[in-house]
Motif scaffolding. Structure first.
Motif, PDB file in Angstrom:
ATOM      1  N   PHE A  94       0.843  -1.202   0.000  1.00 36.60           N
ATOM      2  CA  PHE A  94       0.000   0.000   0.000  1.00 36.60           C
ATOM      3  C   PHE A  94       0.870   1.242   0.000  1.00 36.60           C
ATOM      4  CE2 PHE A  94       0.617  -0.815   4.564  1.00 36.60           C
ATOM      5  CZ  PHE A  94       0.955   0.442   5.031  1.00 36.60           C
ATOM      6  N   GLN A  95       0.246   2.358  -0.323  1.00 43.31           N
ATOM      7  CA  GLN A  95       0.919   3.659  -0.346  1.00 43.31           C
ATOM      8  C   GLN A  95      -0.161   4.724  -0.160  1.00 43.31           C
ATOM      9  OE1 GLN A  95       4.286   3.991  -0.944  1.00 43.31           O
ATOM     10  NE2 GLN A  95       4.351   6.215  -1.060  1.00 43.31           N
ATOM     11  N   GLU A 138       1.849   2.524  -8.893  1.00 43.93           N
ATOM     12  CA  GLU A 138       3.178   1.958  -9.208  1.00 43.93           C
ATOM     13  C   GLU A 138       4.021   1.788  -7.943  1.00 43.93           C
ATOM     14  OE1 GLU A 138       4.392   4.498 -12.413  1.00 43.93           O
ATOM     15  OE2 GLU A 138       3.943   2.928 -13.889  1.00 43.93           O
ATOM     16  N   LYS A 139       3.931   2.776  -7.035  1.00 46.69           N
ATOM     17  CA  LYS A 139       4.694   2.677  -5.782  1.00 46.69           C
ATOM     18  C   LYS A 139       4.199   1.504  -4.943  1.00 46.69           C
ATOM     19  CE  LYS A 139       6.154   7.465  -5.193  1.00 46.69           C
ATOM     20  NZ  LYS A 139       5.735   8.751  -4.642  1.00 46.69           N
ATOM     21  N   ALA A 140       2.886   1.325  -4.864  1.00 38.82           N
ATOM     22  CA  ALA A 140       2.325   0.217  -4.069  1.00 38.82           C
ATOM     23  C   ALA A 140       2.692  -1.126  -4.697  1.00 38.82           C
ATOM     24  CB  ALA A 140       0.807   0.367  -3.948  1.00 38.82           C
ATOM     25  N   ILE A 195      -5.926  -7.751  -6.712  1.00 39.25           N
ATOM     26  CA  ILE A 195      -6.753  -6.559  -6.958  1.00 39.25           C
ATOM     27  C   ILE A 195      -5.964  -5.310  -6.565  1.00 39.25           C
ATOM     28  CG2 ILE A 195      -8.909  -5.394  -6.355  1.00 39.25           C
ATOM     29  CD1 ILE A 195      -9.931  -8.208  -5.474  1.00 39.25           C
ATOM     30  N   VAL A 196      -5.955  -4.345  -7.465  1.00 32.44           N
ATOM     31  CA  VAL A 196      -5.368  -3.043  -7.148  1.00 32.44           C
ATOM     32  C   VAL A 196      -6.511  -2.063  -6.921  1.00 32.44           C
ATOM     33  CG1 VAL A 196      -4.065  -1.087  -8.064  1.00 32.44           C
ATOM     34  CG2 VAL A 196      -3.250  -3.404  -8.445  1.00 32.44           C
ATOM     35  N   THR A 197      -6.541  -1.434  -5.737  1.00 32.96           N
ATOM     36  CA  THR A 197      -7.545  -0.398  -5.488  1.00 32.96           C
ATOM     37  C   THR A 197      -6.826   0.939  -5.310  1.00 32.96           C
ATOM     38  OG1 THR A 197      -7.432  -0.788  -3.101  1.00 32.96           O
ATOM     39  CG2 THR A 197      -9.137  -1.968  -4.306  1.00 32.96           C
ATOM     40  N   SER A 198      -7.485   1.998  -5.737  1.00 34.86           N
ATOM     41  CA  SER A 198      -6.911   3.326  -5.501  1.00 34.86           C
ATOM     42  C   SER A 198      -8.019   4.346  -5.280  1.00 34.86           C
ATOM     43  CB  SER A 198      -6.029   3.741  -6.679  1.00 34.86           C
ATOM     44  OG  SER A 198      -5.513   5.040  -6.449  1.00 34.86           O
ATOM     45  N   ALA A 223      -3.236   3.822  -2.564  1.00 30.79           N
ATOM     46  CA  ALA A 223      -3.499   2.561  -3.261  1.00 30.79           C
ATOM     47  C   ALA A 223      -3.256   1.404  -2.305  1.00 30.79           C
ATOM     48  CB  ALA A 223      -2.594   2.431  -4.481  1.00 30.79           C
ATOM     49  N   ALA A 224      -4.049   0.370  -2.435  1.00 31.22           N
ATOM     50  CA  ALA A 224      -3.846  -0.860  -1.657  1.00 31.22           C
ATOM     51  C   ALA A 224      -3.998  -2.035  -2.603  1.00 31.22           C
ATOM     52  CB  ALA A 224      -4.861  -0.957  -0.522  1.00 31.22           C
TER      53      ALA A 224
END
Ligand code: UT7
Length: 329
Positions: A178-179, A235-237, A309-312, A322-323
């Motif tokens: 996450f970020q 991208e960071k997450a 799954i990417v959530t933002s 983002a997680a």
């Protein structure tokens, strides 16, 4: 001992009362064509008889059943909302309504990033072993705070709630990365500000009293912010999770605008069929939009156990985050 997090159930709730674009064009000078082409939104669900706590409770109850648990199993409820029924918070009301008598409950306010921020907050309590089962809810009723004579905002928002159950796990950690970020310098781009007036107490003392105004947004500025910061934070997450965009099964962004969803997916080179979108049905439901979209996709059988799954979330604050997680046990 270090523990991990699994996300084992979801639920959602919306009002059956629906306002379509054509009916909206009777309220303000707009058109189905403008709203559809600029945002992708066709309708929105507006709470009439339900309170914010009612929608949040329904979503939470469904998520608990989906997880195979009972309200007694829940240790903590985090309600991400910017539109509580009570400025002191609505999470305790939800705790009472769902009968989670052992749970502690609190609200978390981070606007449209609220669900992602709450999920990350919950994961800290699960990883350190303090709690076993946490309900994370994203719920908002922005229809209460929209200026229904302002066509630049009233066409965008709807009401709803979504929830997930997160569990502490000794063997695996499905929250992969996450970020999160805030930039208060851009706070005035999107506000629902207190608008008090100076009042004399009859002595030499003055206080400020009043209520909140309406949502005000610099749409173009927020759009620019979203399409530049959301790919970056994802991208960071992903980097923290040792993953690349090729490992992503589903992209669930805050449902603000179809053009933002498309632009972010394009930038990340994630194909359109991996992008979950339900804003044509619900519009922008703020903190509810990610868990609402997630729950629908799970219930439709699109998202399956083990999918990445990417959530933002992104929005007022300004906040963004983002997680990345694997669905299910
Ligand atoms: O949830 C928090 C995060 N929020 C967001 O991410 C929202 C980000 N912003 C956006 O999604 C878009 O900026 C909007 C959907 C809000 C607006 O789309 P846009 O393409 O940026 O439109 P615009 O604000 O540049 O306005 C274009 C034109 C203007 O007319 P002029 O000045 O070009 O003559 C507006 O007055 O469209 C006009 N307009 C409308 N026309 C018909 C604005 N709202 C409407 C409307 N119906 N509802």
């Amino acid at each position: 001992m270090k523990r991990g997090v699994t996300i084992i159930g979801s639920g959602s709730a919306t009002s059956p009362q629906v306002l379509g674009n054509n009916n909206l064009s009777k309220i303000v000078e707009t058109s189905d064509d403008w709203i559809t082409s600029r945002t992708g939104i066709k309708k929105r669900h507006l709470a009439d008889t339900q309170s914010l706590s009612d929608l949040a409770s329904e979503a939470a109850q469904k998520a608990i059943v989906d997880a195979g648990l009972t309200p007694d199993d829940i240790d903590l409820i985090i309600l991400a909302t910017s539109t509580p029924d009570d400025l002191f918070g609505s999470a305790s009301k939800v705790q009472h309504q769902i009968g989670a008598t052992k749970a502690v409950a609190f609200d978390l306010t981070a606007a449209c990033s609220g669900f992602v921020f709450a999920l990350v907050t919950a994961s800290q309590f699960l990883r350190n072993g303090v709690y076993q089962n946490i309900v994370v809810i994203g719920a908002d009723c922005l229809s209460r705070w929209v200026d229904w004579s302002d066509r630049t905002t009233c066409v965008l928002f709807g009401d709803g709630a979504g929830a997930v159950v997160c569990q502490s796990n000794q063997e695996k950690d499905n929250l992969l990365g996450f970020q999160m970020h805030s930039n208060g310098e851009l706070n005035n781009c999107l506000n629902l500000a207190y608008q008090g007036e100076s009042k004399n107490l009859g002595t030499d003392k003055q206080i400020i009293q009043g209520g909140f105004g309406f949502i005000s947004m610099n749409g173009r500025e927020v759009y620019r912010f979203a399409v530049s910061k959301v790919p970056e934070v994802i991208e960071k997450a992903l980097y923290k999770a040792y993953l690349s965009t090729e490992d992503v099964d589903w992209l669930i962004l805050h449902q603000a605008n179809q053009r933002i969803l498309d632009a972010v997916a394009n930038r990340l080179k994630i194909s359109k069929d991996k992008v979950i979108s339900n804003l044509s049905e619900y519009g922008n439901t703020s903190a509810a939009s990610i868990p609402l979209a997630l729950d629908e996709a799970v219930k439709k059988g699109k998202i399956k156990a083990g999918d990445t799954i990417v959530t933002s979330g992104f929005g007022a604050g300004l906040t963004w985050g983002a997680a990345i997680f694997k669905w299910g046990n």
